[in-house]
Design a protein around this motif. Structure first.
Motif, PDB file in Angstrom:
ATOM      1  N   MET A   1       0.848  -1.489  -0.511  1.00  0.00           N
ATOM      2  CA  MET A   1      -0.236  -0.369  -0.378  1.00  0.00           C
ATOM      3  C   MET A   1       0.642   1.400  -0.030  1.00  0.00           C
ATOM      4  SD  MET A   1      -2.618  -0.498   2.619  1.00  0.00           S
ATOM      5  CE  MET A   1      -4.400  -0.788   2.906  1.00  0.00           C
TER       6      MET A   1
ATOM      7  N   LYS B   1      -2.363   5.559   1.057  1.00  0.00           N
ATOM      8  CA  LYS B   1      -3.810   4.652   1.149  1.00  0.00           C
ATOM      9  C   LYS B   1      -3.639   4.345   2.789  1.00  0.00           C
ATOM     10  CE  LYS B   1      -5.552   3.429  -2.196  1.00  0.00           C
ATOM     11  NZ  LYS B   1      -7.127   3.439  -3.543  1.00  0.00           N
TER      12      LYS B   1
ATOM     13  N   GLU C   1      -5.569   7.048   5.104  1.00  0.00           N
ATOM     14  CA  GLU C   1      -6.715   6.858   4.933  1.00  0.00           C
ATOM     15  C   GLU C   1      -7.167   5.649   5.744  1.00  0.00           C
ATOM     16  OE1 GLU C   1      -7.425   7.052   0.360  1.00  0.00           O
ATOM     17  OE2 GLU C   1      -8.140   9.303   0.566  1.00  0.00           O
ATOM     18  N   PHE C   2      -6.705   4.484   5.668  1.00  0.00           N
ATOM     19  CA  PHE C   2      -7.328   3.570   6.237  1.00  0.00           C
ATOM     20  C   PHE C   2      -7.371   3.694   7.869  1.00  0.00           C
ATOM     21  CE2 PHE C   2      -7.103  -0.355   8.308  1.00  0.00           C
ATOM     22  CZ  PHE C   2      -7.909  -0.838   8.122  1.00  0.00           C
TER      23      PHE C   2
ATOM     24  N   GLY D   1     -13.592   4.686  -0.149  1.00  0.00           N
ATOM     25  CA  GLY D   1     -12.476   4.960   0.810  1.00  0.00           C
ATOM     26  C   GLY D   1     -13.256   5.867   1.805  1.00  0.00           C
TER      27      GLY D   1
END
Length: 119
Positions: A1, A5, A8-9, A54
């Protein structure tokens, strides 16, 4: 990743239940009244659209308030949303239910009732 990302996760909320367009939901939103006062307002209606993915995922909820159609767009992972409750699951064949805007309140109830009874 990649790094974006991962960030954001980390910011995504995992306490939101899964729901789809056609479901009736209650959204509890935090409203800032003054600098130190905050209250929670409930918005109950039918989810007519979901878009994005997302951290950028949004959903549109529509309800009839005193004979006037009211739509509100919420960011799914917003810290302003206290919680989301699924009241009733609806059967649907579309991803966007914009045709509900043209129906009367009685027609919407009949359509949802007939679809949920045929399960």
């Amino acid at each position: 990743m990649n790094k974006i990302k991962i960030i954001e996760f980390d910011e995504m909320r995992m306490d939101i239940p899964t729901f789809r367009p056609g479901d009736t939901v209650k959204v509890f939103v935090k409203i800032q009244e003054t600098e130190e006062k905050e209250r929670i307002q409930m918005f109950e209606g039918i989810v007519i659209a979901m878009r994005g993915s997302g951290i950028n995922e949004t959903f549109t909820v529509r309800k009839n308030s005193f004979g006037v159609g009211v739509e509100r767009i919420f960011h799914l992972h917003s810290p302003r949303i206290d919680k989301v409750e699924v009241v009733q699951e609806g059967r649907h064949n579309r991803a966007k239910l914009f045709y509900i805007r043209n129906l009367s309140a009685k027609a919407i109830r009949q359509k949802l009732r007939s679809k949920t009874q045929t399960r």
